[in-house]
Design a protein around this motif. Structure first.
Motif, PDB file in Angstrom:
ATOM      1  N   SER A 163       0.823  -1.215   0.000  1.00 19.58           N
ATOM      2  CA  SER A 163       0.000   0.000   0.000  1.00 19.58           C
ATOM      3  C   SER A 163       0.849   1.254   0.000  1.00 19.58           C
ATOM      4  O   SER A 163       0.561   2.226  -0.718  1.00 19.58           O
ATOM      5  CB  SER A 163      -0.932   0.014   1.219  1.00 19.58           C
ATOM      6  N   ILE A 164       1.879   1.252   0.795  1.00 20.30           N
ATOM      7  CA  ILE A 164       2.770   2.420   0.833  1.00 20.30           C
ATOM      8  C   ILE A 164       3.462   2.608  -0.512  1.00 20.30           C
ATOM      9  O   ILE A 164       3.552   3.720  -1.038  1.00 20.30           O
ATOM     10  CB  ILE A 164       3.793   2.285   1.987  1.00 20.30           C
ATOM     11  N   GLY A 165       3.923   1.514  -1.098  1.00 17.91           N
ATOM     12  CA  GLY A 165       4.554   1.593  -2.416  1.00 17.91           C
ATOM     13  C   GLY A 165       3.588   2.040  -3.501  1.00 17.91           C
ATOM     14  O   GLY A 165       3.932   2.866  -4.356  1.00 17.91           O
ATOM     15  N   LEU A 166       2.362   1.509  -3.471  1.00 15.58           N
ATOM     16  CA  LEU A 166       1.362   1.898  -4.473  1.00 15.58           C
ATOM     17  C   LEU A 166       0.946   3.358  -4.329  1.00 15.58           C
ATOM     18  O   LEU A 166       0.695   4.039  -5.329  1.00 15.58           O
ATOM     19  CB  LEU A 166       0.140   0.994  -4.383  1.00 15.58           C
ATOM     20  N   TYR A 167       0.871   3.828  -3.113  1.00 16.95           N
ATOM     21  CA  TYR A 167       0.531   5.231  -2.904  1.00 16.95           C
ATOM     22  C   TYR A 167       1.543   6.136  -3.602  1.00 16.95           C
ATOM     23  O   TYR A 167       1.174   7.069  -4.321  1.00 16.95           O
ATOM     24  CB  TYR A 167       0.455   5.550  -1.411  1.00 16.95           C
ATOM     25  N   SER A 168       2.798   5.822  -3.410  1.00 17.00           N
ATOM     26  CA  SER A 168       3.847   6.615  -4.071  1.00 17.00           C
ATOM     27  C   SER A 168       3.740   6.509  -5.590  1.00 17.00           C
ATOM     28  O   SER A 168       3.864   7.506  -6.305  1.00 17.00           O
ATOM     29  CB  SER A 168       5.230   6.141  -3.620  1.00 17.00           C
ATOM     30  N   PHE A 169       3.510   5.291  -6.082  1.00 18.80           N
ATOM     31  CA  PHE A 169       3.407   5.074  -7.525  1.00 18.80           C
ATOM     32  C   PHE A 169       2.228   5.856  -8.122  1.00 18.80           C
ATOM     33  O   PHE A 169       2.364   6.517  -9.150  1.00 18.80           O
ATOM     34  CB  PHE A 169       3.246   3.581  -7.812  1.00 18.80           C
ATOM     35  N   GLN A 183       0.709   8.460  -6.947  1.00 11.95           N
ATOM     36  CA  GLN A 183       0.923   9.894  -6.878  1.00 11.95           C
ATOM     37  C   GLN A 183       1.704  10.380  -8.100  1.00 11.95           C
ATOM     38  O   GLN A 183       1.430  11.452  -8.629  1.00 11.95           O
ATOM     39  CB  GLN A 183       1.662  10.271  -5.583  1.00 11.95           C
ATOM     40  N   LYS A 184       2.633   9.553  -8.562  1.00 11.44           N
ATOM     41  CA  LYS A 184       3.434   9.931  -9.734  1.00 11.44           C
ATOM     42  C   LYS A 184       2.674   9.730 -11.040  1.00 11.44           C
ATOM     43  O   LYS A 184       2.862  10.472 -11.998  1.00 11.44           O
ATOM     44  CB  LYS A 184       4.711   9.082  -9.794  1.00 11.44           C
ATOM     45  N   PHE A 215      -3.298   6.562 -18.573  1.00 12.02           N
ATOM     46  CA  PHE A 215      -4.345   5.718 -19.145  1.00 12.02           C
ATOM     47  C   PHE A 215      -4.088   4.244 -18.831  1.00 12.02           C
ATOM     48  O   PHE A 215      -4.994   3.494 -18.496  1.00 12.02           O
ATOM     49  CB  PHE A 215      -4.403   5.924 -20.670  1.00 12.02           C
ATOM     50  N   TYR A 216      -2.848   3.817 -18.926  1.00 15.27           N
ATOM     51  CA  TYR A 216      -2.498   2.403 -18.719  1.00 15.27           C
ATOM     52  C   TYR A 216      -2.727   1.967 -17.276  1.00 15.27           C
ATOM     53  O   TYR A 216      -3.212   0.869 -17.014  1.00 15.27           O
ATOM     54  CB  TYR A 216      -1.046   2.151 -19.145  1.00 15.27           C
ATOM     55  N   VAL A 217      -2.395   2.814 -16.359  1.00 11.81           N
ATOM     56  CA  VAL A 217      -2.621   2.502 -14.943  1.00 11.81           C
ATOM     57  C   VAL A 217      -4.122   2.358 -14.687  1.00 11.81           C
ATOM     58  O   VAL A 217      -4.558   1.447 -13.977  1.00 11.81           O
ATOM     59  CB  VAL A 217      -1.994   3.581 -14.034  1.00 11.81           C
ATOM     60  N   SER A 218      -4.902   3.225 -15.268  1.00  7.67           N
ATOM     61  CA  SER A 218      -6.359   3.157 -15.130  1.00  7.67           C
ATOM     62  C   SER A 218      -6.909   1.841 -15.677  1.00  7.67           C
ATOM     63  O   SER A 218      -7.780   1.209 -15.071  1.00  7.67           O
ATOM     64  CB  SER A 218      -6.999   4.339 -15.857  1.00  7.67           C
ATOM     65  N   GLU A 219      -6.402   1.379 -16.823  1.00  9.08           N
ATOM     66  CA  GLU A 219      -6.867   0.119 -17.419  1.00  9.08           C
ATOM     67  C   GLU A 219      -6.463  -1.101 -16.579  1.00  9.08           C
ATOM     68  O   GLU A 219      -7.232  -2.054 -16.458  1.00  9.08           O
ATOM     69  CB  GLU A 219      -6.327  -0.020 -18.850  1.00  9.08           C
TER      70      GLU A 219
END
Length: 182
Positions: free
Chosen positions: A88-94, A96-97, A102-106
């Motif tokens: 979760s901590i790693g994903l939060y940072s990711f 935020q950047k 579009f790819y992250v959303s998919e």
């Protein structure tokens, strides 16, 4: 150590949490490790659903308690949540950047779809265990149907859908009915 490692893997590789984690826990503690029977695991899931808190944490705690007492409960619970906290901590940072990507959303949309499938699998497993006493499709053909469980399930599902009663009240009533009928 094996208990911690098993629940660390469960916590790291479960997508969707909650009910989606149930098949993964069952695979590890019942099928692979052989620590629990299907019946004991089903009882643990039932208790985990009725106690406050996330079902994955409750299930980990109860499984650990069953296997190695208080120490097992602590080890399994820490193992289950540690991976999720780090991720979760790693994903939060990711995110935020890359929040506009579009790819992250998919990718997130595809994870939602897989979570739904895992939740349906957990529900199906619980129904099979309740109605047939086994979660293996091959053994269902030879198993007898617990008609009382089917009738209770159908009656309480009808009451829930028709009268929109509080699900917690219905769970308590079903538990009382099951106590007296079984």
């Amino acid at each position: 150590m094996q208990l911690f490692w098993t629940f660390l893997k469960i916590g790291l590789f479960s997508v969707g949490g909650g009910y989606a984690i149930i098949p993964l826990i069952q695979e590890q503690v019942v099928n692979q490790q052989g620590w629990l029977t299907d019946k004991v695991f089903t009882d643990i899931i039932t208790i985990s659903q009725m106690t406050p808190g996330p079902i994955a944490v409750n299930t980990s705690t109860f499984v650990g308690m069953q296997i190695n007492g208080i120490v097992g409960a602590i080890v399994a619970t820490v193992g289950c949540i540690l991976g999720g906290c780090v991720i979760s901590i790693g994903l939060y940072s990711f995110f935020q950047k890359h929040q506009e990507s579009f790819y992250v959303s998919e990718v997130l949309k595809s994870l939602k779809a897989s979570s739904i499938g895992l939740i349906m699998s957990a529900g199906f497993t619980i129904l099979l265990l309740t109605f047939f006493g086994s979660s293996e499709l091959s053994s269902i053909l030879n198993a007898h149907i617990d008609w009382l469980a089917v009738i209770l399930f159908s009656v309480f599902l009808f009451i829930l859908r028709k009268f929109k009663l509080n699900p917690i009240l219905l769970m308590c009533l079903a538990g009382v009915a099951g106590f007296f009928l079984y």
